[in-house]
Motif scaffolding. Structure first.
Motif, PDB file in Angstrom:
ATOM      1  N   ALA A  18       0.832  -1.209   0.000  1.00 51.27           N
ATOM      2  CA  ALA A  18       0.000   0.000   0.000  1.00 51.27           C
ATOM      3  C   ALA A  18       0.864   1.255   0.000  1.00 51.27           C
ATOM      4  O   ALA A  18       0.566   2.232  -0.706  1.00 51.27           O
ATOM      5  N   VAL A  19       1.929   1.239   0.786  1.00 58.61           N
ATOM      6  CA  VAL A  19       2.840   2.393   0.839  1.00 58.61           C
ATOM      7  C   VAL A  19       3.470   2.638  -0.528  1.00 58.61           C
ATOM      8  O   VAL A  19       3.532   3.781  -1.003  1.00 58.61           O
ATOM      9  N   LEU A  20       3.927   1.577  -1.170  1.00 63.07           N
ATOM     10  CA  LEU A  20       4.581   1.732  -2.467  1.00 63.07           C
ATOM     11  C   LEU A  20       3.583   2.142  -3.549  1.00 63.07           C
ATOM     12  O   LEU A  20       3.908   2.955  -4.420  1.00 63.07           O
ATOM     13  N   ARG A  21       2.387   1.597  -3.499  1.00 64.49           N
ATOM     14  CA  ARG A  21       1.362   2.026  -4.465  1.00 64.49           C
ATOM     15  C   ARG A  21       1.042   3.504  -4.277  1.00 64.49           C
ATOM     16  O   ARG A  21       0.861   4.236  -5.251  1.00 64.49           O
ATOM     17  N   GLY A  22       0.981   3.927  -3.021  1.00 68.20           N
ATOM     18  CA  GLY A  22       0.717   5.329  -2.749  1.00 68.20           C
ATOM     19  C   GLY A  22       1.807   6.241  -3.269  1.00 68.20           C
ATOM     20  O   GLY A  22       1.566   7.421  -3.532  1.00 68.20           O
ATOM     21  N   ALA A  23       3.023   5.697  -3.428  1.00 74.43           N
ATOM     22  CA  ALA A  23       4.151   6.470  -3.954  1.00 74.43           C
ATOM     23  C   ALA A  23       4.247   6.389  -5.475  1.00 74.43           C
ATOM     24  O   ALA A  23       5.182   6.938  -6.057  1.00 74.43           O
ATOM     25  N   GLY A  24       3.279   5.693  -6.103  1.00 77.09           N
ATOM     26  CA  GLY A  24       3.233   5.674  -7.560  1.00 77.09           C
ATOM     27  C   GLY A  24       3.759   4.417  -8.218  1.00 77.09           C
ATOM     28  O   GLY A  24       3.784   4.327  -9.449  1.00 77.09           O
ATOM     29  N   PHE A  25       4.168   3.415  -7.432  1.00 75.94           N
ATOM     30  CA  PHE A  25       4.662   2.171  -8.023  1.00 75.94           C
ATOM     31  C   PHE A  25       3.494   1.240  -8.349  1.00 75.94           C
ATOM     32  O   PHE A  25       2.467   1.252  -7.663  1.00 75.94           O
ATOM     33  N   ALA A  26       3.680   0.424  -9.378  1.00 79.29           N
ATOM     34  CA  ALA A  26       2.777  -0.706  -9.608  1.00 79.29           C
ATOM     35  C   ALA A  26       3.338  -1.860  -8.790  1.00 79.29           C
ATOM     36  O   ALA A  26       4.528  -2.177  -8.904  1.00 79.29           O
ATOM     37  N   VAL A  27       2.512  -2.487  -7.954  1.00 85.13           N
ATOM     38  CA  VAL A  27       3.014  -3.469  -6.994  1.00 85.13           C
ATOM     39  C   VAL A  27       2.265  -4.786  -7.105  1.00 85.13           C
ATOM     40  O   VAL A  27       1.032  -4.822  -7.052  1.00 85.13           O
ATOM     41  N   ASP A  28       3.020  -5.871  -7.247  1.00 88.37           N
ATOM     42  CA  ASP A  28       2.471  -7.217  -7.142  1.00 88.37           C
ATOM     43  C   ASP A  28       2.947  -7.821  -5.825  1.00 88.37           C
ATOM     44  O   ASP A  28       3.955  -7.386  -5.260  1.00 88.37           O
ATOM     45  N   GLU A  29       2.237  -8.838  -5.343  1.00 89.83           N
ATOM     46  CA  GLU A  29       2.557  -9.419  -4.047  1.00 89.83           C
ATOM     47  C   GLU A  29       2.721 -10.932  -4.155  1.00 89.83           C
ATOM     48  O   GLU A  29       2.059 -11.587  -4.965  1.00 89.83           O
ATOM     49  N   ALA A  30       3.613 -11.472  -3.326  1.00 89.24           N
ATOM     50  CA  ALA A  30       3.797 -12.917  -3.217  1.00 89.24           C
ATOM     51  C   ALA A  30       4.090 -13.240  -1.757  1.00 89.24           C
ATOM     52  O   ALA A  30       4.768 -12.483  -1.064  1.00 89.24           O
ATOM     53  N   ALA A  31       3.583 -14.405  -1.292  1.00 88.00           N
ATOM     54  CA  ALA A  31       3.738 -14.767   0.109  1.00 88.00           C
ATOM     55  C   ALA A  31       4.862 -15.762   0.344  1.00 88.00           C
ATOM     56  O   ALA A  31       5.240 -16.015   1.491  1.00 88.00           O
ATOM     57  N   ASP A  32       5.407 -16.327  -0.735  1.00 87.35           N
ATOM     58  CA  ASP A  32       6.482 -17.309  -0.567  1.00 87.35           C
ATOM     59  C   ASP A  32       7.326 -17.367  -1.831  1.00 87.35           C
ATOM     60  O   ASP A  32       7.020 -16.717  -2.836  1.00 87.35           O
ATOM     61  N   VAL A  33       8.379 -18.165  -1.784  1.00 88.35           N
ATOM     62  CA  VAL A  33       9.310 -18.260  -2.915  1.00 88.35           C
ATOM     63  C   VAL A  33       8.659 -18.850  -4.165  1.00 88.35           C
ATOM     64  O   VAL A  33       8.863 -18.324  -5.273  1.00 88.35           O
ATOM     65  N   PRO A  34       7.872 -19.932  -4.075  1.00 84.58           N
ATOM     66  CA  PRO A  34       7.237 -20.445  -5.299  1.00 84.58           C
ATOM     67  C   PRO A  34       6.378 -19.395  -6.009  1.00 84.58           C
ATOM     68  O   PRO A  34       6.415 -19.280  -7.239  1.00 84.58           O
ATOM     69  N   ALA A  35       5.606 -18.618  -5.242  1.00 91.20           N
ATOM     70  CA  ALA A  35       4.776 -17.573  -5.857  1.00 91.20           C
ATOM     71  C   ALA A  35       5.651 -16.482  -6.459  1.00 91.20           C
ATOM     72  O   ALA A  35       5.356 -15.954  -7.535  1.00 91.20           O
ATOM     73  N   ALA A  36       6.747 -16.141  -5.779  1.00 91.44           N
ATOM     74  CA  ALA A  36       7.667 -15.134  -6.308  1.00 91.44           C
ATOM     75  C   ALA A  36       8.333 -15.631  -7.580  1.00 91.44           C
ATOM     76  O   ALA A  36       8.486 -14.884  -8.550  1.00 91.44           O
ATOM     77  N   ASP A  37       8.701 -16.902  -7.590  1.00 90.48           N
ATOM     78  CA  ASP A  37       9.359 -17.482  -8.764  1.00 90.48           C
ATOM     79  C   ASP A  37       8.441 -17.448  -9.977  1.00 90.48           C
ATOM     80  O   ASP A  37       8.858 -17.129 -11.092  1.00 90.48           O
ATOM     81  N   GLU A  38       7.163 -17.758  -9.755  1.00 96.00           N
ATOM     82  CA  GLU A  38       6.185 -17.715 -10.852  1.00 96.00           C
ATOM     83  C   GLU A  38       6.011 -16.290 -11.363  1.00 96.00           C
ATOM     84  O   GLU A  38       5.971 -16.045 -12.568  1.00 96.00           O
ATOM     85  N   ALA A  39       5.918 -15.329 -10.427  1.00 94.76           N
ATOM     86  CA  ALA A  39       5.750 -13.930 -10.822  1.00 94.76           C
ATOM     87  C   ALA A  39       6.945 -13.442 -11.626  1.00 94.76           C
ATOM     88  O   ALA A  39       6.794 -12.755 -12.639  1.00 94.76           O
ATOM     89  N   LEU A  40       8.152 -13.801 -11.185  1.00 90.59           N
ATOM     90  CA  LEU A  40       9.362 -13.363 -11.885  1.00 90.59           C
ATOM     91  C   LEU A  40       9.505 -14.032 -13.249  1.00 90.59           C
ATOM     92  O   LEU A  40      10.141 -13.485 -14.154  1.00 90.59           O
ATOM     93  N   PHE A  41       8.885 -15.194 -13.407  1.00 94.03           N
ATOM     94  CA  PHE A  41       8.939 -15.896 -14.694  1.00 94.03           C
ATOM     95  C   PHE A  41       8.079 -15.202 -15.746  1.00 94.03           C
ATOM     96  O   PHE A  41       8.445 -15.148 -16.920  1.00 94.03           O
ATOM     97  N   VAL A  42       6.942 -14.640 -15.319  1.00 95.88           N
ATOM     98  CA  VAL A  42       5.994 -14.091 -16.287  1.00 95.88           C
ATOM     99  C   VAL A  42       6.036 -12.569 -16.409  1.00 95.88           C
ATOM    100  O   VAL A  42       5.502 -12.006 -17.354  1.00 95.88           O
ATOM    101  N   THR A  43       6.674 -11.890 -15.446  1.00 92.07           N
ATOM    102  CA  THR A  43       6.637 -10.428 -15.420  1.00 92.07           C
ATOM    103  C   THR A  43       8.036  -9.858 -15.241  1.00 92.07           C
ATOM    104  O   THR A  43       8.858 -10.415 -14.515  1.00 92.07           O
TER     105      THR A  43
END
Length: 224
Positions: A18-43
Motif C-alpha cells: 500500500a505504501v509503495l502504491r501510494g508512492a506511484g509504483f505498480a506493486v504485485d505481491e507474493a507470500a512465498d518463494v514459489p509464488a515469487a518465482d512464478e511472478a518473476l517468470f511471467v513479469t
C-alpha cells in the motif's frame, strides 16, 4: 515502475504494498518463494523486495540462484535480522540493498525508487526534450520552465514514454510497467491517463498515438 513484494506476513505485505502504491509504483505481491518465482517468470520487474526469512527458507539462497542464472533484477532485503553478519550474508547472496525492520516509510520509498532506476536501461537523473524536463529524483516535471502537477501514475507513464523517446510503446507494455496485476487490461485506463497527460503537458502536443501499436513521446512536437 513495477515492484514485487515478497513477504509471508500478510499484514506487513499489504502495508508495504500500500505504501509503495501510494508512492506511484505498480506493486504485485507474493507470500512465498514459489509464488515469487512464478511472478518473476511471467513479469519483468524493476525491483523485488524480499523478506529474508520465508516459509521455504532464507530468501538470500533463492536470490543467489537468480544471480547464478544471470537474472539481474535489483533486490532489496527487508528483514528483522539486523546484525552485520546478517547484512553481509544478504549482500553476498545477491542483494543490492538491505533495510532492517522496523523502517521509516520515506526511506523505504527512496531506496526502492533508487533500485528501480538501476533496472533495465540507465536512467539519467533529469530528462530533457522539446522543452520538457523530468527530474526523476525530485519527481518534478516542467514544460518550458513551468512546474506541472502530475499524479504519481501520470508521472510513471510519462517516465516510461520518455525512456523510450521517439519509439512507439505498446499499450500492453505501458500497462505492465505502470499497473500491477489487479489492472484490467481491457479497460480504458491507459487512454484516460494519456488524455490527462496531454492536457497537462499543453501545446504543442508531445504524445503521439501510433495506431494499432500504442503511444510515442516525440521530439518533433507533432503528437496527435
Amino acid at each position: 515502475m513495477r515492484v514485487l513484494v515478497v513477504e509471508d506476513d500478510d499484514d506487513l505485505r499489504y502495508a508495504v504494498a500500500a505504501v509503495l502504491r501510494g508512492a506511484g509504483f505498480a506493486v504485485d505481491e507474493a507470500a512465498d518463494v514459489p509464488a515469487a518465482d512464478e511472478a518473476l517468470f511471467v513479469t519483468t520487474y524493476d525491483c523485488v523486495v524480499f523478506d529474508r526469512m520465508l516459509p521455504s527458507g532464507d530468501a538470500a539462497d533463492y536470490v543467489h540462484g537468480l544471480r547464478r542464472a544471470g537474472r539481474t533484477v535489483p533486490v532489496m532485503f527487508l528483514s528483522a535480522r539486523d546484525t552485520v553478519a546478517d547484512r553481509v550474508a544478504g549482500f553476498a547472496g545477491g542483494g543490492d540493498d538491505y533495510l532492517v525492520k522496523p523502517f521509516a516509510v520515506p526511506e523505504l520509498i527512496a531506496r526502492v525508487r533508487s533500485l528501480c532506476r538501476r533496472a533495465g536501461v540507465v536512467r539519467p537523473p533529469v530528462y530533457r526534450c522539446s522543452g520538457l524536463e523530468i527530474d526523476t529524483a525530485q519527481r518534478q516535471v516542467r514544460r518550458n520552465g513551468v512546474l506541472l502537477l502530475l499524479t504519481n501514475k501520470e508521472f510513471a507513464l510519462l517516465e516510461v514514454l520518455t525512456v523510450r523517446e521517439n519509439q512507439a510503446v505498446p499499450r500492453a507494455e505501458l500497462i505492465e510497467r505502470c499497473w500491477d496485476e489487479m489492472a484490467e487490461p481491457n479497460s480504458n485506463v491507459v487512454e484516460v491517463l494519456i488524455s490527462q497527460l496531454r492536457r497537462k503537458l499543453g501545446d504543442p502536443p508531445l504524445i503521439r498515438t501510433v495506431r494499432g501499436v500504442g503511444y510515442q513521446l516525440t521530439t518533433t512536437e507533432t503528437g496527435l
